[in-house]
Design a protein around this motif. Sequence first.
Motif, PDB file in Angstrom:
ATOM      1  N   TYR A 263       0.786  -1.707   0.358  1.00 44.29           N
ATOM      2  CA  TYR A 263       0.303  -0.496  -0.216  1.00 44.29           C
ATOM      3  C   TYR A 263       0.690   1.152   0.041  1.00 44.29           C
ATOM      4  O   TYR A 263       0.719   1.804  -0.881  1.00 44.29           O
ATOM      5  CB  TYR A 263      -0.888   0.269   1.254  1.00 44.29           C
ATOM      6  N   ARG A 267       1.128   3.794  -3.142  1.00 43.84           N
ATOM      7  CA  ARG A 267       0.900   5.013  -3.161  1.00 43.84           C
ATOM      8  C   ARG A 267       2.167   6.096  -3.430  1.00 43.84           C
ATOM      9  O   ARG A 267       1.197   7.218  -4.138  1.00 43.84           O
ATOM     10  CB  ARG A 267      -0.188   4.983  -1.422  1.00 43.84           C
ATOM     11  N   MET A 496      -7.196  -2.147   5.232  1.00 42.95           N
ATOM     12  CA  MET A 496      -6.534  -3.510   5.214  1.00 42.95           C
ATOM     13  C   MET A 496      -6.942  -5.012   5.900  1.00 42.95           C
ATOM     14  O   MET A 496      -6.418  -6.079   5.387  1.00 42.95           O
ATOM     15  CB  MET A 496      -5.098  -3.242   4.899  1.00 42.95           C
TER      16      MET A 496
END
Length: 520
Positions: A263, A267, A496
């Motif tokens: 993640y 990002r 998540m």
Amino acid sequence: MSTESVTSSPQAGRSSLAGKTFIGKLGTWLMIISTLAVGFVIFVEMMNILFYSPWEDENFLFRLSGSLSGVAIGPLTYLMFGSLLVALMMGLPLAFVTGGLGVIFIYLVGDSMMLNLVPSRIFPMMTNSDLAAIPLFIFMASMLERAGLIEEMFTVVYKWMGGLSGGLATATILASTILAAMVGVIGAAVVTMGIIALPAMLKRGYDHQIAIGSIMAGGTLGILIPPSILAILYAVVAQQSVGELYLGSLLPGLMLSGMYIVYVLVRTWINPKLGPPVAVEDRISFKAKLLLLKDLIAPLILVALVLGLLFGGIATPVEAAGIGSFGAILVAMKHGAFSIRSLREASVTTAKASAMVLWIMFGASVFVGFYILQGGQDFITETILGIGLSPYAVLFLLMFLLVVLGMFLDWVGILLLAVPIFIPIVEALTFDGLFGLPAVPGEDVVLWFGVLYLVNMQMSFLSPPFGYALFYIRGVCPPEISMMTIFKSSLAFLAMQCIGLALCVLFPAIITWLPNLVYG
């Protein structure tokens, strides 16, 4: 205007602190007065029983004993857990609240013979050898922390990963994953990484939400990754093998760690401004990176030795923890950080943390034991199963209740209050698999639910507005970072964790494959 606002801020802070201090003192005095009152009642009753005939009602000063004996289990449930909630909202310590309420309700509902429940619940825990691993693992973590290994570990990982976009946040998660295998205590991991990693990320212009979220999410991995203290307690309460639970939680813990890293990297790859890489002039050569690894050799060998002995069945959890504690002293000596003072500080920290955990265990065991003896287990089971929900819907309900409890109670209290009641419910259900996916074998249900419980506790630490990790990180954040920013930073990582929990439910082999492979 600006001068007034500046001068009023400290006054507001002092008034807020004074208010909290007053509430804390009030709660303490209420606990002392209520304890003395209950002690006086018990003393008078004992004197009457010893020196007067217990069959002559007129000789009793108090007639409270057995006054609630006719109350049905339904109203008694609301009365017991309602009084527990009120006491906790007053700020009273969980260890003394659960034990004290347990004794009070034994006195009000039962008779003098029922007081035998107190030693009968506590003594088996005192003789359970697995619990000895808790202070040993806490001592191991305390010694490694005082040896300065956490700072060294973050430095090494940061030097390796700093050249990537989001490299510092990635390094934080990786370091937290390694730290989880050393510490097993949540608060220490979040606070320590917050002190070390947060200033480095903020200095380089990292997005506040990614910086804070990576610290909180990485710090809570200690719940899952062995040697988790919570996993030991669950194994004791559920009569589950500690080694099997450790193996079952290893893959979910690494899976979540990998999800956090992916993640952050995605990002910051999409928007490098969220996590700019370290400047070129601050990077080091590959040879220098290899030389840095020497600082991690000793602690990594120690962790691999402890977990290897445990997973291989060569040593029991207590023996592995003992070896780890001795090894932590040797590692501290190697790094020149061992002294009588550090040994004393680590021992005091261990004694305080272990006493807190064990007192909560004793108190909650009496409270829940009495409730189960009164038929509370059957009442809860029949109520939940009588709703007519499917097994997986019941499982979702239990998971939701655990997250809600995590907003108000600490992890030890939730374990000892909820898990003894939830496990028989789960054992009574058959999980045939969702959407045609593999079922959960009956012999693996308790292990599977145990790891799901650990993931739930990780979620509860990040759940706004009362998650513990949110307030741990608040204590080390600079003043310009608001509590709302901290709340927002947890949401992506909380999502998540929900995905990870769903994967563990849909694919139970994520949990059960490794224990079955090792232990058959």
